[in-house]
Design an enzyme around this catalytic site. Structure first.
Site, PDB file in Angstrom:
ATOM      1  N   ARG A 121      20.419  -2.272 104.682  1.00 42.47           N
ATOM      2  CA  ARG A 121      19.792  -3.515 104.249  1.00 42.47           C
ATOM      3  C   ARG A 121      20.791  -4.661 104.484  1.00 42.47           C
ATOM      4  NH1 ARG A 121      17.743  -1.877  98.332  1.00 42.47           N
ATOM      5  NH2 ARG A 121      19.681  -0.703  98.361  1.00 42.47           N
ATOM      6  N   ASP A 304       8.555   1.358  97.629  1.00 46.13           N
ATOM      7  CA  ASP A 304       9.040   1.784  96.314  1.00 46.13           C
ATOM      8  C   ASP A 304       8.098   2.761  95.621  1.00 46.13           C
ATOM      9  OD1 ASP A 304      11.373   0.377  96.509  1.00 46.13           O
ATOM     10  OD2 ASP A 304      10.843  -1.201  95.101  1.00 46.13           O
TER      11      ASP A 304
END
Length: 418
Positions: A121, A304
């Site tokens: 990320r 998620d």
């Protein structure tokens, strides 16, 4: 280190109230750094990531008062612009102080942030946008040093709709000279929530929730009061829990449109899902059906929720396919689920799950936040006991998880190691 002990095969019934959103709370707390006074926030969840962000703000010189689910942040007298590297290692979202510090003070020094190791990320989109706004940035020794005399508005096209970059650049641009356009912006509900909070402080931002956001810079931002939106990932987790245990659960304090992708997949699998205002009821009877899932940026199916959905599909009838398109290391839960009898084969970013009728209790370890949630869900369905270690990962994102599940009839106990 604490652990969960779960005795499964118990049908969940009742209602559960969802807490404020972790992924809204963290950028909103960072945005408090832009204020010249005190901001009052409601529905702040008691989770570890929020505690870390509170420590970050206090390290920078803010005065923070946290009482129940209400937090007051006074950033009026703060002067420090160097964030703690020790705190940054604990949580990736600590990088969200970069934009506010540059907007208000023109300088910032942050450490490359930590958090769950679920994939690369990078901060390249953050840095790209800030450089277009006139910021000089030096990366050395794991630190990012950034300075600017005065931020200027810019036309920024993100190479990908990064949530963190969108939030950081929105906050920086709020106090910049001129107008900033963020193109290919992330569209998550948490970004809309951040826009609403910034505007309550006096910012001029519109377009959050769309792929182009316009920020007209203002001279200063003041005090504001704001209630954080409900956590759609926590809500989705309890929705899956109801389905996986063949239960009947009402999930309260939700924004149903934020959960459309999850509701659609549960219905496709055979669960009954109904909506009544800010409540969603999930009921399932008997074994569910296999479905295919592909994670995508909002409004697609959330990454998620991918581990939790895998736990559900592990006992579905037939073969399911999950394609993970967001993070490259988001399948760390697979080896732990295999210990519980889950039959899954990985082929790059694709997981093929062959449903079994019953899962086995096992001794497993949470490798990241959502992986930990998936193990809890699998444990609720498994025969015999499941012991989950390293639940500090789960504490990062779920408020009172064991208490809420026990309120639904689950047999789950938290054991603390002295």
């Amino acid at each position: 280190m604490d652990k969960y002990v779960i005795a499964g095969r118990k049908r969940l019934e009742g209602s559960v109230k969802i807490s404020g959103a972790k992924n809204s709370t963290l950028p909103i707390l960072a945005a408090c750094l832009l204020s010249q006074g005190t901001c009052i926030l409601e529905d702040i969840p008691h989770i570890e990531d929020v505690r870390v962000m509170k420590d970050v703000l206090e390290h920078l010189g803010c005065r923070v008062r946290w009482d129940m689910n209400r937090m007051e942040v006074d950033a009026g007298g703060m002067k420090r612009t160097e964030a703690s590297d020790a705190l940054a290692r604990k949580m990736r979202a600590s990088n969200l102080v970069l934009g506010p510090l540059l907007g208000r003070f023109g300088s910032a020094r942050i450490y490359a942030p930590g958090g769950c190791n679920i994939g690369d990320r990078p901060m390249d989109q953050h840095i790209k946008g800030l450089k277009l706004m006139g910021v000089e940035i030096v990366e050395k020794g794991g630190f990012i040093d950034a300075r600017v005399k005065k931020l200027r508005g810019a036309d920024i096209h993100l190479d990908m709709p990064s949530v963190g970059a969108t939030e950081n650049l929105m906050m920086a641009a709020a106090l910049a000279d001129g107008t900033t356009l963020l193109r290919n912006a992330a569209r998550e509900p948490e970004i809309v929530d951040l826009q609403n909070f910034l505007n309550a402080m006096g910012a001029k931002i519109k377009g959050a929730g769309l792929d182009v956001i316009r920020i007209d810079g203002v001279k200063k931002l003041g005090e504001a009061e704001h209630t954080v939106i409900p956590d759609r990932i926590e809500a989705g987790t309890y929705m899956v829990a109801a389905a996986i245990t063949h239960g009947d659960v009402e999930i309260c304090n939700v924004i149903p449109e934020h959960l459309e992708p999850v509701m659609a997949k549960l219905r496709e699998a055979g669960a009954m899902v109904s909506v009544d205002g800010d409540r969603i009821r999930v009921k399932a009877e008997g074994r569910l059906n296999a479905v295919d899932v592909r994670t995508l940026p909002y409004p697609g199916f959330p990454t998620d929720m991918q581990p939790q959905m895998m736990a559900l599909l592990a006992t579905a009838e037939g073969t399911s396919v999950i394609s993970e398109s967001i993070f490259d290391r988001r399948y760390q839960h697979v080896d732990e689920l295999r210990r519980m009898g889950v039959k899954v084969k990985l082929e790059g970013n694709v997981a093929v799950i062959h449903g079994v009728e019953v899962l086995d209790g096992a001794f497993v370890e949470a490798t990241d936040l959502r992986a930990g949630a998936a193990l809890v869900l699998a444990g609720l369905m498994a025969e015999d006991a499941t012991i989950i270690e390293n639940i500090s990962h789960i504490d990062r994102g779920y408020e009172n998880l064991d208490l809420k599940f026990r309120g639904l009839g689950a047999r789950i106990t938290r054991i603390s190691k002295a």
